[in-house]
Design a protein around this motif. Structure first.
Motif, PDB file in Angstrom:
ATOM      1  N   THR A 286       9.903   6.090  -2.611  1.00  0.00           N
ATOM      2  CA  THR A 286       8.790   5.196  -2.291  1.00  0.00           C
ATOM      3  C   THR A 286       7.459   5.845  -2.638  1.00  0.00           C
ATOM      4  O   THR A 286       6.595   5.212  -3.263  1.00  0.00           O
ATOM      5  CB  THR A 286       8.829   4.812  -0.800  1.00  0.00           C
ATOM      6  OG1 THR A 286      10.071   4.155  -0.532  1.00  0.00           O
ATOM      7  CG2 THR A 286       7.691   3.876  -0.443  1.00  0.00           C
TER       8      THR A 286
ATOM      9  N   MET B  48      16.940   3.482  -5.150  1.00  0.00           N
ATOM     10  CA  MET B  48      16.375   2.922  -3.929  1.00  0.00           C
ATOM     11  C   MET B  48      17.393   2.049  -3.204  1.00  0.00           C
ATOM     12  O   MET B  48      17.526   2.121  -1.977  1.00  0.00           O
ATOM     13  CB  MET B  48      15.115   2.119  -4.251  1.00  0.00           C
ATOM     14  CG  MET B  48      14.433   1.537  -3.034  1.00  0.00           C
ATOM     15  SD  MET B  48      13.864   2.770  -1.843  1.00  0.00           S
ATOM     16  CE  MET B  48      12.324   3.242  -2.597  1.00  0.00           C
TER      17      MET B  48
ATOM     18  N   VAL C 122       2.326   4.586   1.643  1.00  0.00           N
ATOM     19  CA  VAL C 122       2.239   3.785   0.427  1.00  0.00           C
ATOM     20  C   VAL C 122       0.918   3.036   0.471  1.00  0.00           C
ATOM     21  O   VAL C 122       0.832   1.948   1.001  1.00  0.00           O
ATOM     22  CB  VAL C 122       3.415   2.785   0.344  1.00  0.00           C
ATOM     23  CG1 VAL C 122       3.323   1.961  -0.927  1.00  0.00           C
ATOM     24  CG2 VAL C 122       4.736   3.502   0.429  1.00  0.00           C
TER      25      VAL C 122
ATOM     26  N   ASP D 214       7.042   6.119  -6.417  1.00  0.00           N
ATOM     27  CA  ASP D 214       6.732   4.829  -7.025  1.00  0.00           C
ATOM     28  C   ASP D 214       5.283   4.432  -6.748  1.00  0.00           C
ATOM     29  O   ASP D 214       4.593   3.929  -7.631  1.00  0.00           O
ATOM     30  CB  ASP D 214       7.689   3.755  -6.524  1.00  0.00           C
ATOM     31  CG  ASP D 214       7.720   2.572  -7.462  1.00  0.00           C
ATOM     32  OD1 ASP D 214       8.174   2.739  -8.614  1.00  0.00           O
ATOM     33  OD2 ASP D 214       7.262   1.491  -7.056  1.00  0.00           O
ATOM     34  N   SER D 215       4.825   4.658  -5.535  1.00  0.00           N
ATOM     35  CA  SER D 215       3.434   4.363  -5.203  1.00  0.00           C
ATOM     36  C   SER D 215       2.481   5.195  -6.058  1.00  0.00           C
ATOM     37  O   SER D 215       1.504   4.674  -6.601  1.00  0.00           O
ATOM     38  CB  SER D 215       3.174   4.637  -3.724  1.00  0.00           C
ATOM     39  OG  SER D 215       1.808   4.477  -3.420  1.00  0.00           O
TER      40      SER D 215
END
Length: 167
Positions: free
Chosen positions: A118, A102, A165, A121-122
């Motif tokens: 992103t 990231m 997200v 990860d969300s």
């Protein structure tokens, strides 16, 4: 208190409301460094780049419900730490490498990598919430619809155009 001199104190105060709030002390992209002290006193935000670094990146926040969350972030994280084996795996195995990727995507303004990381990860965060006992459900029907719409749009374009997200 002189704001320019005591970011440690501000970070500590911000984390009392929500741990990640300490990142709001700076503008731009900010990394929340865990620290090593048991009391969290050395857990600090570090600005990676300022707000002018990626000036053509647009962030839109859509509030999809005005209702209070059933599980607060603080109690939810406490329950997750106590009951989710997936959280330990995520913290020890996934997050360190993902953070490095990231940081590189941010530094290079690589939207495709940034969006994919992103979203991944969300998704994993919400999987950890479901792995908590009792499970935590932060997403609602509207959140699920937005994620689905974004995925369909990105798939039709062949590369990420937007990312979502839900929190």
């Amino acid at each position: 208190m002189d704001v320019n001199e005591d970011y440690g104190e501000l970070s500590s105060i911000a984390r009392q409301g929500s741990g990640s709030a300490c990142r709001s002390i700076y503008g731009g992209f900010v990394k929340w460094c865990m620290g090593k002290n048991d009391d969290g006193s050395d857990s600090m935000p570090v600005q990676l780049v300022d707000e002018s670094h990626w000036s053509d990146l647009v962030i839109i926040i859509a509030v999809v419900s005005s209702k209070q969350k059933e599980t607060s972030s603080t109690s939810g994280m406490r329950d997750t730490v106590e009951t989710s084996p997936l959280l330990q795996y995520r913290a020890q195995t996934v997050v360190p490498g993902r953070i490095l990727k990231m940081e590189e995507a941010i530094k290079n303004r690589d939207f495709e990598s940034f969006a994919r990381l992103t979203c991944a990860d969300s998704n994993q965060f919400h999987a950890v919430c479901l792995d908590t006992s009792p499970p935590i459900f932060y997403m609602n029907d509207t959140s699920h619809w937005i994620v689905s719409l974004v995925e369909k749009w990105n798939h039709s374009e062949g590369t990420p155009q937007v990312y979502s997200v839900p929190v």
